[in-house]
Design a protein around this motif. Structure first.
Motif, PDB file in Angstrom:
ATOM      1  N   LEU A   1       0.968  -1.326  -0.100  1.00  0.00           N
ATOM      2  CA  LEU A   1      -0.018   0.117  -0.078  1.00  0.00           C
ATOM      3  C   LEU A   1       0.930   1.282  -0.061  1.00  0.00           C
ATOM      4  O   LEU A   1       1.828   1.465   0.801  1.00  0.00           O
ATOM      5  CB  LEU A   1      -0.950  -0.020   1.067  1.00  0.00           C
ATOM      6  N   LEU A   2       0.550   2.261  -0.937  1.00  0.00           N
ATOM      7  CA  LEU A   2       1.260   3.328  -0.886  1.00  0.00           C
ATOM      8  C   LEU A   2       0.055   4.569  -0.589  1.00  0.00           C
ATOM      9  O   LEU A   2      -0.767   4.754  -1.280  1.00  0.00           O
ATOM     10  CB  LEU A   2       1.913   3.818  -2.080  1.00  0.00           C
ATOM     11  N   LEU A   3       0.171   5.053   0.655  1.00  0.00           N
ATOM     12  CA  LEU A   3      -0.905   5.976   1.180  1.00  0.00           C
ATOM     13  C   LEU A   3      -0.122   7.497   1.129  1.00  0.00           C
ATOM     14  O   LEU A   3       1.038   7.696   1.399  1.00  0.00           O
ATOM     15  CB  LEU A   3      -1.202   5.925   2.737  1.00  0.00           C
ATOM     16  N   SER A   4      -0.995   8.529   0.485  1.00  0.00           N
ATOM     17  CA  SER A   4      -0.447   9.852   0.349  1.00  0.00           C
ATOM     18  C   SER A   4      -1.376  10.924   0.838  1.00  0.00           C
ATOM     19  O   SER A   4      -2.493  10.642   0.671  1.00  0.00           O
ATOM     20  CB  SER A   4       0.017   9.969  -1.290  1.00  0.00           C
ATOM     21  N   SER A   5      -0.594  11.934   1.539  1.00  0.00           N
ATOM     22  CA  SER A   5      -1.496  13.065   1.548  1.00  0.00           C
ATOM     23  C   SER A   5      -2.142  13.633   0.110  1.00  0.00           C
ATOM     24  O   SER A   5      -1.498  13.406  -0.750  1.00  0.00           O
ATOM     25  CB  SER A   5      -0.371  14.067   2.243  1.00  0.00           C
ATOM     26  N   PRO A   6      -3.270  14.324   0.653  1.00  0.00           N
ATOM     27  CA  PRO A   6      -3.811  14.926  -0.771  1.00  0.00           C
ATOM     28  C   PRO A   6      -3.258  15.986  -1.176  1.00  0.00           C
ATOM     29  O   PRO A   6      -3.675  16.474  -2.128  1.00  0.00           O
ATOM     30  CB  PRO A   6      -5.164  15.338  -0.209  1.00  0.00           C
ATOM     31  N   LEU A   7      -2.115  16.737  -0.128  1.00  0.00           N
ATOM     32  CA  LEU A   7      -1.372  18.055  -0.810  1.00  0.00           C
ATOM     33  C   LEU A   7      -0.765  17.346  -2.031  1.00  0.00           C
ATOM     34  O   LEU A   7       0.016  16.455  -2.233  1.00  0.00           O
ATOM     35  CB  LEU A   7      -0.804  18.526   0.460  1.00  0.00           C
ATOM     36  N   LYS A   8      -0.565  18.681  -3.043  1.00  0.00           N
ATOM     37  CA  LYS A   8       0.099  18.346  -4.335  1.00  0.00           C
ATOM     38  C   LYS A   8       1.444  17.992  -4.091  1.00  0.00           C
ATOM     39  O   LYS A   8       1.842  17.033  -4.806  1.00  0.00           O
ATOM     40  CB  LYS A   8      -0.212  19.522  -5.084  1.00  0.00           C
TER      41      LYS A   8
ATOM     42  N   ALA B   1       4.974  11.085  -4.067  1.00  0.00           N
ATOM     43  CA  ALA B   1       4.290   9.610  -4.297  1.00  0.00           C
ATOM     44  C   ALA B   1       4.436   8.835  -5.639  1.00  0.00           C
ATOM     45  O   ALA B   1       4.726   8.063  -5.880  1.00  0.00           O
ATOM     46  CB  ALA B   1       3.141   9.633  -3.739  1.00  0.00           C
ATOM     47  N   LYS B   2       4.285  10.033  -6.695  1.00  0.00           N
ATOM     48  CA  LYS B   2       4.098   9.524  -7.946  1.00  0.00           C
ATOM     49  C   LYS B   2       5.303   8.677  -8.388  1.00  0.00           C
ATOM     50  O   LYS B   2       5.625   8.021  -9.201  1.00  0.00           O
ATOM     51  CB  LYS B   2       3.888  10.731  -9.088  1.00  0.00           C
ATOM     52  N   PHE B   3       6.540   9.409  -8.123  1.00  0.00           N
ATOM     53  CA  PHE B   3       7.983   8.862  -8.351  1.00  0.00           C
ATOM     54  C   PHE B   3       8.051   7.521  -7.669  1.00  0.00           C
ATOM     55  O   PHE B   3       8.411   6.735  -8.205  1.00  0.00           O
ATOM     56  CB  PHE B   3       9.078   9.835  -7.627  1.00  0.00           C
ATOM     57  N   VAL B   4       7.641   7.389  -6.512  1.00  0.00           N
ATOM     58  CA  VAL B   4       7.760   6.235  -5.931  1.00  0.00           C
ATOM     59  C   VAL B   4       6.926   4.934  -6.409  1.00  0.00           C
ATOM     60  O   VAL B   4       7.202   3.856  -6.687  1.00  0.00           O
ATOM     61  CB  VAL B   4       7.483   6.188  -4.469  1.00  0.00           C
ATOM     62  N   ALA B   5       5.440   5.613  -6.758  1.00  0.00           N
ATOM     63  CA  ALA B   5       4.720   4.731  -7.205  1.00  0.00           C
ATOM     64  C   ALA B   5       5.038   3.989  -8.694  1.00  0.00           C
ATOM     65  O   ALA B   5       4.963   2.835  -9.015  1.00  0.00           O
ATOM     66  CB  ALA B   5       3.186   5.292  -7.903  1.00  0.00           C
ATOM     67  N   LYS B   6       5.537   4.974  -9.513  1.00  0.00           N
ATOM     68  CA  LYS B   6       6.354   4.395 -10.726  1.00  0.00           C
ATOM     69  C   LYS B   6       7.281   3.497 -10.731  1.00  0.00           C
ATOM     70  O   LYS B   6       7.261   2.583 -11.250  1.00  0.00           O
ATOM     71  CB  LYS B   6       6.445   5.719 -11.609  1.00  0.00           C
ATOM     72  N   LYS B   7       8.287   3.972  -9.837  1.00  0.00           N
ATOM     73  CA  LYS B   7       9.207   3.089  -9.877  1.00  0.00           C
ATOM     74  C   LYS B   7       9.182   1.557  -8.969  1.00  0.00           C
ATOM     75  O   LYS B   7       9.556   0.748  -9.680  1.00  0.00           O
ATOM     76  CB  LYS B   7      10.453   3.717  -8.933  1.00  0.00           C
ATOM     77  N   LEU B   8       8.239   1.673  -8.188  1.00  0.00           N
ATOM     78  CA  LEU B   8       7.782   0.296  -7.458  1.00  0.00           C
ATOM     79  C   LEU B   8       6.507  -0.242  -7.990  1.00  0.00           C
ATOM     80  O   LEU B   8       6.112  -1.345  -7.506  1.00  0.00           O
ATOM     81  CB  LEU B   8       7.550   0.569  -5.879  1.00  0.00           C
ATOM     82  N   ASN B   9       6.018   0.266  -9.100  1.00  0.00           N
ATOM     83  CA  ASN B   9       4.782  -0.302  -9.684  1.00  0.00           C
ATOM     84  C   ASN B   9       3.817  -0.732  -8.875  1.00  0.00           C
ATOM     85  O   ASN B   9       3.344  -1.730  -8.671  1.00  0.00           O
ATOM     86  CB  ASN B   9       5.344  -1.542 -10.415  1.00  0.00           C
ATOM     87  N   VAL B  10       3.296   0.332  -7.786  1.00  0.00           N
ATOM     88  CA  VAL B  10       2.264   0.316  -6.816  1.00  0.00           C
ATOM     89  C   VAL B  10       1.310   1.426  -6.992  1.00  0.00           C
ATOM     90  O   VAL B  10       1.855   2.499  -7.501  1.00  0.00           O
ATOM     91  CB  VAL B  10       2.826   0.180  -5.556  1.00  0.00           C
ATOM     92  N   GLY B  11      -0.092   1.415  -6.942  1.00  0.00           N
ATOM     93  CA  GLY B  11      -0.718   2.536  -7.039  1.00  0.00           C
ATOM     94  C   GLY B  11      -0.872   3.436  -5.850  1.00  0.00           C
ATOM     95  O   GLY B  11      -0.295   3.026  -4.577  1.00  0.00           O
ATOM     96  N   ILE B  12      -1.250   4.587  -6.030  1.00  0.00           N
ATOM     97  CA  ILE B  12      -1.527   5.465  -5.066  1.00  0.00           C
ATOM     98  C   ILE B  12      -2.852   5.690  -4.476  1.00  0.00           C
ATOM     99  O   ILE B  12      -3.722   5.765  -5.365  1.00  0.00           O
ATOM    100  CB  ILE B  12      -0.782   6.834  -5.612  1.00  0.00           C
ATOM    101  N   THR B  13      -2.759   5.496  -3.267  1.00  0.00           N
ATOM    102  CA  THR B  13      -3.974   5.913  -2.502  1.00  0.00           C
ATOM    103  C   THR B  13      -3.864   7.137  -1.671  1.00  0.00           C
ATOM    104  O   THR B  13      -3.095   7.153  -0.900  1.00  0.00           O
ATOM    105  CB  THR B  13      -4.561   4.748  -1.589  1.00  0.00           C
ATOM    106  N   VAL B  14      -4.664   8.158  -1.971  1.00  0.00           N
ATOM    107  CA  VAL B  14      -4.781   9.384  -1.360  1.00  0.00           C
ATOM    108  C   VAL B  14      -5.607   9.305  -0.088  1.00  0.00           C
ATOM    109  O   VAL B  14      -6.889   8.770  -0.327  1.00  0.00           O
ATOM    110  CB  VAL B  14      -5.362  10.457  -2.432  1.00  0.00           C
ATOM    111  N   ASP B  15      -5.198   9.849   0.847  1.00  0.00           N
ATOM    112  CA  ASP B  15      -5.854   9.631   2.159  1.00  0.00           C
ATOM    113  C   ASP B  15      -5.693  10.893   3.197  1.00  0.00           C
ATOM    114  O   ASP B  15      -4.780  11.335   3.290  1.00  0.00           O
ATOM    115  CB  ASP B  15      -5.419   8.549   3.089  1.00  0.00           C
ATOM    116  N   ASP B  16      -6.846  11.689   3.139  1.00  0.00           N
ATOM    117  CA  ASP B  16      -6.966  12.897   3.889  1.00  0.00           C
ATOM    118  C   ASP B  16      -6.454  13.060   5.023  1.00  0.00           C
ATOM    119  O   ASP B  16      -6.039  14.101   5.662  1.00  0.00           O
ATOM    120  CB  ASP B  16      -8.642  13.471   3.923  1.00  0.00           C
ATOM    121  N   ARG B  17      -6.330  11.929   5.842  1.00  0.00           N
ATOM    122  CA  ARG B  17      -5.946  11.890   7.265  1.00  0.00           C
ATOM    123  C   ARG B  17      -4.264  12.136   7.333  1.00  0.00           C
ATOM    124  O   ARG B  17      -3.656  12.552   8.117  1.00  0.00           O
ATOM    125  CB  ARG B  17      -6.090  10.470   7.994  1.00  0.00           C
TER     126      ARG B  17
END
Length: 152
Positions: free
Chosen positions: A48-55, A61-77
């Motif tokens: 799981l890759l959880l990211s803050s919603p801030l830009k 997170a996009k750099f990590v997601a692409k390199k590790l081939n994992v989706g990003i889940t944005v979590d407001d918390r």
């Protein structure tokens, strides 16, 4: 469970669109790419890759997601004011993953690492901390490492 805390990389100052719209600087993009490359080199496998919603956090997170081939889940918390209880809820909402990469902000990350491990830390911009724990509860984590971008 392994919790990888990745603070967002260097970002522009807040402009007319406010804090949430701050984008990564050129140096921030470079550091984000370096962090992603290091995680790949070290064989990190994230459930799981959880990211803050801030830009700036989503960009990191996009750099990590692409390199590790994992989706990003944005979590407001993770957008600011996150604590261990909120982190526990965010992770539990995804069925108990074994390895989670979190992309967010200070002072939240240093505070959560401190609460989980009892060790006082300062997570720098684009810094990485790895905490291993049986449960996301105060005092049940072990800080395995804490790195700045110049160390990977």
């Amino acid at each position: 469970m392994k919790l990888y805390f990745l603070r967002h990389a260097d970002a522009e100052p807040a402009g007319p669109d406010g804090d949430a719209a701050r984008r990564l600087t050129k140096a921030g993009k470079k550091d984000s790419a370096r962090a992603a490359k290091a995680l790949k080199k070290w064989g990190v496998k994230a459930d799981l890759l959880l990211s803050s919603p801030l830009k700036r956090a989503k960009q990191t997170a996009k750099f990590v997601a692409k390199k590790l081939n994992v989706g990003i889940t944005v979590d407001d918390r993770l957008g600011g004011g996150c604590d261990v209880a909120a982190l526990r809820e965010a992770v539990a909402a995804h069925g108990g993953p074994e390895a989670v990469i979190l992309v967010g902000h200070e002072p939240d990350f240093s505070s959560m690492v401190e609460e989980l491990t009892g060790g006082r830390v300062d997570v720098k911009k684009c810094g990485l901390a790895l905490v291993e724990c049986e449960a996301i509860e105060p005092g049940l984590g072990t800080l395995l490492w804490l790195l700045t971008p110049t160390q990977y």
